[in-house]
Structure formats: structure tokens, C-alpha cells
Scaffold this active site. Structure first.
Site, PDB file in Angstrom:
ATOM      1  N   ASP A 269      -1.515   4.363   5.398  1.00  0.00           N
ATOM      2  CA  ASP A 269      -2.158   4.793   4.151  1.00  0.00           C
ATOM      3  C   ASP A 269      -1.843   3.828   3.010  1.00  0.00           C
ATOM      4  OD1 ASP A 269      -3.749   6.577   2.761  1.00  0.00           O
ATOM      5  OD2 ASP A 269      -2.073   7.851   2.151  1.00  0.00           O
TER       6      ASP A 269
ATOM      7  N   GLY B 236       0.457  12.548  -6.437  1.00  0.00           N
ATOM      8  CA  GLY B 236       1.659  13.088  -7.059  1.00  0.00           C
ATOM      9  C   GLY B 236       1.490  14.534  -7.482  1.00  0.00           C
TER      10      GLY B 236
ATOM     11  N   HIS C  76      -8.521  12.018  -1.476  1.00  0.00           N
ATOM     12  CA  HIS C  76      -7.105  11.725  -1.684  1.00  0.00           C
ATOM     13  C   HIS C  76      -6.538  12.632  -2.781  1.00  0.00           C
ATOM     14  CE1 HIS C  76      -6.265   7.704   0.391  1.00  0.00           C
ATOM     15  NE2 HIS C  76      -7.476   8.071   0.798  1.00  0.00           N
TER      16      HIS C  76
END
Length: 288
Positions: free
Chosen positions: A81, A185, A212
Site C-alpha cells: 500500500d 488517520g 481509502h
């Protein structure tokens, strides 16, 4: 034996579900994800971040996952990734990864497309799937994302649908991560996604689309994105949080504990339950 991510994505696209992809950074995370996927009869799409694969770690992880895949009755893919340099991708190819992502999302369109095409040429020669990113998925700590970026992170930008077809034609990429307002995050608040953008992009190209920064995105929003064309959904931060919470809970009850088998088992179970829940959200259960 590891399988190509392309095979998994093609089935997901045809049958209108998504493959949840889970970041694994050690043995316990890998074991939790594989056990959850086998119990739910879901294909297992394991990811590893390039920043977690220093030195010989890349070869060690690839060897571990490849060996483990022989003991499970489900298809398993190991995906690199967010690799930003060609040398790291070549190392992953040589190590035995079955899928790689080249992330040129901070570059201009032409350089991103040119670099991605080079990665595709290398990877396809070895039967390896390539994911790329157009638009830029930023960091959740900056808050919301706009068409032109934010004051705190001007590099963030949503994918322009009209550019996608040209990018896919130039690169021949197998999967494309698109930016619709998610971020990596921990989010400061509930993210507001431009789900209509998913539909616009899906109407223009046949390539499977990837979401994502899904940790922290409400499940109903994820389901809507899948219904509009997302075929792969990435989870990373929440898995790390789940594992850490499990370990903390055990050590709070027994501060003198010293056997990692015991507290790791609690963290592993937390991850497993989380993964099983996201498998159901994405609709990959029973698809193995």
C-alpha cells in the site's frame, strides 16, 4: 499460494460488493484477519504499508503471509500500500507480493500517469496487480476536504471525474483509488463525502474503484459508496486502535503480566471482531 487482486476485484465488480482490505503489520494482525475472513468465507485482502517494511521486513512479511495462505481455505492477496518510489515496488515484486499500489497522487497528472505506467509495465510482466491514486487522499487531522484543497493541507484535492478515463487509458492500471473526501488517520469529526462523485467516475470507466481512509467512515456511507461503484475499501487505523485497546484492557486488569501470548490474544480478538463486522458491511462474506 497468494492470488492476484485483479481476480478478486473482477468478481466484486460483477456481483456489486466490495473487498475490505486490511492493513497488517505483524503476525497477530495477520492471524486475526485471516481467521475472520475464513470464518466469514470472505476473500482475504491483506495490505502492508511501505513505511512499515524497512530492510528485510518486506521479505519476512511476504514469506509469512505466503506460508500462512497455505493453511486457510480462502483466496489470499498481499498488497503493498502507498509505495511512492519505484525501487520499493520492485522489492515487493521480487519478495512475492501479489499486488502493489503506486501512489503518485501528490504529483501533477502527467508525472503521476507516466510513473504509474512504468510500474504497470513491471508488475504486469510478473502477473501482479497495480493500484494507483488520482486526486489526493490527505490526513484526517486537517478536517474537511474541498475541491481545491484546505488551508492546512493545500495538497489535498478530490478526483476530477473527467481526468479518470485518460489516466486509465495511459496507464492500463488495474484499480484506482479516488479522493471523495476521506482521509487517512483519525478524523476530527464525521467526514462528509462526495458520494455522487463516485457515481460520476464509475460511469466513465470500468476499472474497479478504491476507497481509502475508511476507518471512521460510517458504515451506511460505506455501503452507499459500494452501491455507487467502489470495489475495494481500505481499513488500517481502526485495526491498530482495536489491537491496542485489547492489549491495554488486559494490562490494566493484570499490570504484572509479562507473557505476550496472553495480552496479544486479547488484541487479536478485538481485531478479528472488527474485521468480521467490516466484511459484512462490504458484502464479501460468502464470496470466497
Amino acid at each position: 499460494m497468494l492470488v492476484s487482486m485483479k481476480e478478486m476485484l473482477e468478481d466484486a465488480k460483477i456481483h456489486h460488493y466490495a473487498l475490505p482490505a486490511f492493513d497488517v503489520s505483524n503476525y497477530d494482525m495477520m492471524k486475526a484477519v485471516l481467521e475472520a475472513c475464513e470464518e466469514e468465507k470472505s476473500p482475504a485482502l491483506l495490505m502492508a504499508l511501505g513505511v512499515d517494511l524497512q530492510g528485510r521486513d518486506m521479505n519476512l512479511l511476504a514469506s509469512m503471509v505466503r506460508s500462512a495462505s497455505d493453511y486457510f481455505n480462502i483466496p489470499v492477496c498481499l498488497h503493498l500500500d502507498h509505495a511512492t518510489d519505484f525501487s520499493r515496488i520492485k522489492r515487493a515484486v521480487d519478495a512475492g507480493f501479489s499486488s502493489v499500489m503506486y501512489d503518485g497522487s501528490v504529483l501533477d497528472f502527467d508525472n503521476n500517469a507516466q510513473n504509474t505506467a512504468q510500474v504497470v509495465k513491471l508488475a504486469h510482466a510478473h502477473g501482479i496487480t497495480v493500484e494507483a491514486e488520482l486526486g489526493h487522499v490527505g490526513n484526517g487531522s486537517v478536517g474537511s476536504i474541498s475541491e481545491t484543497g484546505t488551508d492546512t493541507d493545500p495538497g489535498e484535492s478530490l478526483t476530477v471525474p473527467e481526468e479518470v478515463a485518460r489516466f486509465v487509458e495511459i496507464t492500463d492500471v488495474d484499480a484506482l483509488a479516488v479522493a471523495i473526501g476521506t482521509a487517512h488517520g483519525v478524523y476530527k469529526g464525521i467526514p462528509k463525502l462526495d458520494v455522487e462523485r463516485v457515481s460520476r467516475i464509475a460511469q466513465l470507466v470500468d476499472v474497479p474503484l478504491v476507497l481509502h481512509g475508511t476507518s471512521g467512515v460510517p458504515d451506511d456511507t460505506v455501503r452507499e459508496c459500494i452501491a455507487r461503484g467502489m470495489c475495494k475499501v481500505n481499513y488500517a487505523t481502526d485495526l491498530r486502535i482495536a489491537f491496542t485497546e485489547g492489549v491495554k484492557e488486559y494490562l490494566q486488569k493484570d499490570p504484572k503480566a509479562y507473557d505476550p501470548k496472553k495480552y496479544s490474544a486479547v488484541g487479536r480478538e478485538k481485531v478479528k471482531q472488527y474485521v468480521m463486522q467490516k466484511i459484512k458491511v462490504c458484502g464479501s462474506d460468502g464470496r470466497a
